[in-house]
Design a protein around this motif. Structure first.
Motif, PDB file in Angstrom:
ATOM      1  N   ASP A 190     -27.466   3.528   7.805  1.00 40.49           N
ATOM      2  CA  ASP A 190     -27.184   4.102   6.486  1.00 40.49           C
ATOM      3  C   ASP A 190     -26.049   3.382   5.778  1.00 40.49           C
ATOM      4  O   ASP A 190     -26.130   3.112   4.579  1.00 40.49           O
ATOM      5  N   ARG A 191     -24.990   3.063   6.487  1.00 39.65           N
ATOM      6  CA  ARG A 191     -23.812   2.435   5.876  1.00 39.65           C
ATOM      7  C   ARG A 191     -23.983   0.926   5.685  1.00 39.65           C
ATOM      8  O   ARG A 191     -23.371   0.346   4.794  1.00 39.65           O
ATOM      9  N   THR A 192     -24.784   0.306   6.539  1.00 41.91           N
ATOM     10  CA  THR A 192     -24.905  -1.152   6.521  1.00 41.91           C
ATOM     11  C   THR A 192     -26.031  -1.630   5.617  1.00 41.91           C
ATOM     12  O   THR A 192     -25.859  -2.558   4.835  1.00 41.91           O
ATOM     13  N   PHE A 193     -27.183  -1.013   5.682  1.00 37.67           N
ATOM     14  CA  PHE A 193     -28.347  -1.445   4.915  1.00 37.67           C
ATOM     15  C   PHE A 193     -28.263  -0.864   3.502  1.00 37.67           C
ATOM     16  O   PHE A 193     -29.039  -0.018   3.105  1.00 37.67           O
ATOM     17  N   SER A 194     -27.319  -1.331   2.739  1.00 34.40           N
ATOM     18  CA  SER A 194     -27.011  -0.740   1.439  1.00 34.40           C
ATOM     19  C   SER A 194     -27.872  -1.323   0.308  1.00 34.40           C
ATOM     20  O   SER A 194     -28.380  -2.442   0.389  1.00 34.40           O
ATOM     21  N   TYR A 195     -27.954  -0.523  -0.759  1.00 34.87           N
ATOM     22  CA  TYR A 195     -28.640  -0.946  -1.988  1.00 34.87           C
ATOM     23  C   TYR A 195     -27.921  -2.179  -2.545  1.00 34.87           C
ATOM     24  O   TYR A 195     -26.705  -2.258  -2.560  1.00 34.87           O
TER      25      TYR A 195
END
Length: 188
Positions: free
Chosen positions: A82-87
């Motif tokens: 969730d925190r790493t694969f950001s928009y």
């Protein structure tokens, strides 16, 4: 590329896990594999997404190693994604940093393989529980590789554990040579 493969181990009590601890050690023994122990790195459960994106930037392959807990990965791995694969980085406008990278799961289950079937205790094949990970890879333009699964981890014999550790080491060695957007060789 010094370490083309990032091996992310997510187990909340790795010291108590016979299988996952062995697989983490197996990964560490392969030159060119960077091993990230999420629970050791983030004991406060707060993932530094920016730092993790920089860690991934020069990798061609991500491998996620985890036990199946209630049909999913432990919570910190979800937080890491969730925190790493950001928009804007992993997806969306200009979000192509993961595009073409290889993505593989390495999983340990407490149940036997036959428990993951329509007639088994879990009612569905394991692959159905992995669909969110496969879809994440697809959504980010990653190359989904066949997962490596170690069934019945708690009750397996030492020889089975050691053999699976060797299988994992062989797969990681192959992944070091695998460029983005290539298929794994059959039988890997």
């Amino acid at each position: 590329m010094a370490n083309p493969v990032l091996f992310v181990i997510a187990h909340p009590d790795l010291g108590q896990s016979r299988a996952n601890r062995h697989f983490a050690a197996s990964a560490k023994s392969v030159e060119g594999i960077e091993v990230l122990d999420l629970y050791k790195t983030y004991p406060d459960m707060f993932v530094d997404g920016s730092h993790e994106r920089h860690r991934i930037d020069d990798k061609s392959t991500l491998v996620l190693q985890f036990p199946i807990y209630w049909y999913a990965a432990p919570g910190l791995l979800k937080e890491w994604i969730d925190r790493t694969f950001s928009y804007g980085w992993a997806y969306g406008t200009n979000g192509n940093a993961l595009k073409g990278k290889n993505f593989m799961l390495s999983i340990a289950t407490g149940s036997e393989e036959k428990a993951y079937s329509a007639d088994g205790q879990h009612n569905y094949p394991l692959q159905e529980f992995l669909l969110p990970y496969k879809q994440t890879a697809h959504f980010c333009g990653m190359n989904w590789l066949e997962p490596l699964v170690y069934y019945h981890a708690r009750a397996s014999e030492k020889e089975q554990l050691l053999a699976h550790g060797e299988k994992l080491k062989n797969r990681l060695t192959e992944l070091k040579q695998l460029a983005p957007q290539q298929e794994m060789p059959h039988g890997a």
